[in-house]
Design a protein around this motif. Structure first.
Motif, short mmCIF file in Angstrom:
data_model
loop_
_atom_site.label_atom_id
_atom_site.label_comp_id
_atom_site.label_asym_id
_atom_site.label_seq_id
_atom_site.Cartn_x
_atom_site.Cartn_y
_atom_site.Cartn_z
N ALA A 46 35.42 36.61 34.61
CA ALA A 46 34.86 36.63 35.96
C ALA A 46 34.96 35.27 36.65
O ALA A 46 34.95 35.19 37.87
N VAL A 47 35.07 34.22 35.87
CA VAL A 47 35.24 32.88 36.44
C VAL A 47 36.65 32.72 37.02
O VAL A 47 36.84 32.04 38.02
N ALA A 52 37.62 40.92 37.65
CA ALA A 52 36.92 41.10 36.39
C ALA A 52 35.50 41.63 36.60
O ALA A 52 34.97 42.30 35.72
N ILE A 53 34.93 41.35 37.74
CA ILE A 53 33.53 41.75 37.97
C ILE A 53 33.38 43.27 37.98
O ILE A 53 32.60 43.82 37.18
#
Length: 68
Positions: A46-47, A52-53
């Protein structure tokens, strides 16, 4: 513009599939009293990518529904 949407959806689906597969491959530690999910290592994605979230959310939902 259209290619970005397709890429976002493809990445989201891939991350969701990886999360669900890793969770369901090791059911004993993933669904016991003290849960230790190897798939939680994917949360660092997610970074690096916003896709990805929703991918992690869908993967968690699918693995919880299938693993019941």
């Amino acid at each position: 513009m259209k290619n970005k949407k397709v890429l976002f959806i493809a990445q989201t689906a891939g991350i969701a599939a990886m999360y669900a597969a890793l969770t369901l491959l090791l059911p004993a530690p993933s669904f016991g009293i003290g849960q230790c999910r190897i798939s939680e290592m994917l949360t660092i994605l997610a970074v690096f990518t916003p896709s990805a979230i929703p991918g992690l959310a869908v993967g968690c939902l699918v693995s919880n529904l299938v693993g019941l």
